[in-house]
Design an enzyme around this catalytic site. Structure first.
Site, mmCIF file in Angstrom:
data_model
loop_
_atom_site.group_PDB
_atom_site.id
_atom_site.type_symbol
_atom_site.label_atom_id
_atom_site.label_comp_id
_atom_site.label_asym_id
_atom_site.label_seq_id
_atom_site.Cartn_x
_atom_site.Cartn_y
_atom_site.Cartn_z
ATOM 1 N N GLY A 110 7.898 -13.872 0.160
ATOM 2 C CA GLY A 110 7.255 -12.584 -0.057
ATOM 3 C C GLY A 110 7.419 -12.154 -1.496
ATOM 4 C CB CYS A 111 7.742 -8.782 -2.902
ATOM 5 S SG CYS A 111 8.264 -7.937 -4.392
ATOM 6 C CG PHE A 112 8.491 -12.371 -7.849
ATOM 7 C CD1 PHE A 112 8.342 -11.044 -8.196
ATOM 8 C CD2 PHE A 112 7.713 -13.303 -8.515
ATOM 9 C CE1 PHE A 112 7.450 -10.631 -9.181
ATOM 10 C CE2 PHE A 112 6.827 -12.915 -9.510
ATOM 11 C CZ PHE A 112 6.697 -11.575 -9.840
ATOM 12 C CB CYS B 252 11.994 -8.359 -1.732
ATOM 13 S SG CYS B 252 10.909 -6.913 -1.783
#
Length: 181
Positions: A9-11, A13
């Site tokens: 997912g979002c890097f 995070c």
């Protein structure tokens, strides 16, 4: 020291999680698994480059093993979501492991197998890149403002405030012995 490249997912995070893991000495956000050389964040966000937002983790193998890195990875995001993590949707947010050699590929397969057995579910996490014949996928570091994002701008970003603390709580609850003091 060893490096592992993962995408969950979002890097921002995944970077925030792995900065709190013992034995991890460096975490770099970037792009991997696509077709365009030197992509920008704006290009990757379109979903047209084929890249995933990922992190490259450098870790001390005397403190934490590669299988443990993969277990933390699978245990701190939702590996059952195809091309999605929460509100982030698209192939750039896929769950993937990008092995750098045959041993990493074997460790990734074993980690996914362990996760599936322990959770009674099926991870859709892919293993991309190195397959014994082809080389590892090309890594491109993200722009500077993405590095160490949670420690800086992320603390003021509502998206990060809603998304990162639950992942950090998962880390602390499920991997207590792997969390930095």
């Amino acid at each position: 020291m060893e490096q592992a490249i993962i995408a969950g997912g979002c890097f921002w995070c995944t970077e925030a999680v792995f900065r709190d893991v013992v034995g991890v000495t460096e975490v770099e956000s970037g792009y991997i698994g696509g077709t365009k050389a030197n992509p920008t964040y704006k290009e990757v966000c379109t979903g047209n480059t084929g890249h995933a937002e990922g992190i490259r983790v450098t870790f001390d193998t005397d403190t934490i093993s590669l299988p443990e890195i993969y277990d933390v990875f699978l245990g701190t995001h939702d590996p059952t979501q195809m091309n999605r993590q929460g509100n982030d949707v698209g192939t750039q947010y896929r769950s993937a492991i990008f092995p750098l050699n045959a041993d990493q590929r074997e460790a990734a397969q074993a980690a996914i197998g362990r996760w599936n057995a322990e959770n009674g579910a099926r991870a859709v996490t892919t293993i991309e890149g190195f397959d014994g014949e082809e080389q590892a996928a090309d890594w491109y570091a993200a722009e500077g403002y993405h590095q160490e994002y949670w420690e800086g701008e992320g603390q003021r970003n509502p998206y990060c405030q809603a998304t990162i603390p639950p992942k950090l709580m998962k880390l602390r609850k499920s991997f207590q012995s792997k969390v930095k003091a």
